[in-house]
Design an enzyme around this catalytic site. Structure first.
Site, PDB file in Angstrom:
ATOM      1  N   ASN A  14     -10.176  -0.257  -0.725  1.00 42.17           N
ATOM      2  CA  ASN A  14      -8.628  -0.106  -0.685  1.00 42.17           C
ATOM      3  C   ASN A  14      -7.939  -0.820  -1.910  1.00 42.17           C
ATOM      4  O   ASN A  14      -8.008  -2.054  -1.961  1.00 42.17           O
ATOM      5  CB  ASN A  14      -8.166  -0.893   0.645  1.00 42.17           C
ATOM      6  N   HIS A  71      -3.408   7.309   1.867  1.00 40.55           N
ATOM      7  CA  HIS A  71      -3.882   5.860   1.398  1.00 40.55           C
ATOM      8  C   HIS A  71      -5.234   5.258   1.683  1.00 40.55           C
ATOM      9  O   HIS A  71      -5.769   5.805   3.043  1.00 40.55           O
ATOM     10  CB  HIS A  71      -2.925   4.809   1.897  1.00 40.55           C
ATOM     11  N   CYS A 111       0.581  -1.231  -0.106  1.00 45.94           N
ATOM     12  CA  CYS A 111      -0.019   0.047   0.003  1.00 45.94           C
ATOM     13  C   CYS A 111       0.921   1.393   0.143  1.00 45.94           C
ATOM     14  O   CYS A 111       0.350   2.438  -0.605  1.00 45.94           O
ATOM     15  CB  CYS A 111      -0.900  -0.135   1.192  1.00 45.94           C
TER      16      CYS A 111
END
Length: 323
Positions: free
Chosen positions: A280, A250, A113
């Site tokens: 996500n 993020h 990520c």
């Protein structure tokens, strides 16, 4: 001095939209449960035969068009991904070929990520050193292919997508008022591997494996680490959170975004939130959020942006960018 300035953004989401209600028909969950704990309402899932490189190419082409450039103007491609089309060669070289490029340098970065922040930092270093003049930095993922679709604690959290930026070398003064990337800070700590990982790989099981996560522990580390690296990055250039126009985080979980904002003393109306629309998307989530905020006009010339992310490893980082 040379600055690496973002001159174009682009993104791409697969056509298939999967709502929370659709997931509730597959696993023991509900729209209310997912929204309350994560803020996620839907995610996009890549079609059969639609690969990470395809998502990355679509985002890259839109970023190039937004910058007014074409592939011939680019001499560096860095792709952040944990889901490449193949074990090798790099997804970046596949994208390079699909863009019709037979020049330049292309390679991948694996930091999950945090990958886009890592890739952006490497591109900044290569541009400011004079080694390259223009770069495509892409975050692209088909995370749906790493999920255990019977595990309601993880399968509801992730989706597929891609985002890209075009960086170009420009002359700056060295002041924190320059347009471009002003500072970045990266960290990693391998002690926390077992909190967020995939239980397979070509060098161990010979299989892709599935994503495994201990969500409560990840949440606790994320809020602390992200607030810390944001403050560290701003301190490097003599600025504070109050100088930031927009946080581009993020997009893992709305609660993490809210917790980080509280630690920084910033209101949520200065945080770009897109997690509700695409869940996500790992390395793609920061450039997806950036492209959204550029496209809707929130981000204006001269704004100070703070990009931040944390992912498996653990890895985490932040970048201060003057738009």
């Amino acid at each position: 001095m040379i600055r690496a300035r973002i001159i174009g953004t682009g993104s791409y989401l697969p056509a298939d939209v999967v709502s929370n209600a659709a997931l509730a028909a597959r696993v023991d969950t509900s729209d209310e449960w997912i929204v309350e704990r994560t803020g996620i309402r839907q995610r996009h899932i890549a079609a059969e035969g639609e690969f990470t490189s395809d998502l990355g190419v679509a985002a890259a082409r839109r970023a190039l068009a937004n910058a007014g450039l074409d592939a011939a103007d680019i001499d560096l491609i860095i792709v952040a991904t944990a889901t490449p089309d193949q074990t090798f060669p790099a997804c970046a070289t596949v994208i390079q070929h699909k863009l019709g490029m037979v020049h330049g340098v292309a390679f991948d970065i694996a930091a999950v990520c945090s990958g886009f922040l890592y890739a952006l930092s490497v591109a900044d270093a290569l541009i400011t050193s004079g080694a390259h003049r223009a770069a495509l930095v892409i975050g692209a993922e088909t995370f749906s292919r790493l999920l255990d679709w019977e595990d309601r604690t993880t399968c509801v959290l992730f989706g597929d997508g891609a985002g890209a930026v075009v960086l170009r070398a420009e002359t700056g003064t060295g002041a924190n008022t320059d347009r471009g990337i002003l500072a970045h800070r990266l960290h990693s700590d391998g002690r926390y591997n077992d909190l967020l990982f995939v239980d397979g790989g070509p060098g161990s099981t010979g299989t892709t494996g599935k994503l495994r996560m201990k969500g409560k522990e990840v949440f606790r580390h994320a809020v602390t680490n992200l607030a810390g690296v944001v403050a560290e990055t701003l301190d490097t250039i003599g600025l504070s959170a109050s100088d930031v126009a927009w946080i581009i985080p993020h997009q893992a979980n709305l609660r993490i975004l809210e917790g980080t904002a509280r630690k920084l003393g910033l209101p949520m109306d200065r945080v770009v939130v897109t997690v509700d629309r695409h869940a996500n998307t790992s390395a793609a989530s920061v450039p997806l959020a950036l492209d959204t905020a550029v496209g809707d006009g929130r981000i204006q010339p001269g704004d100070l942006l703070l990009l931040e992310a944390m992912g498996g490893g653990f890895t985490w980082g932040a970048a201060a960018v003057r738009w």
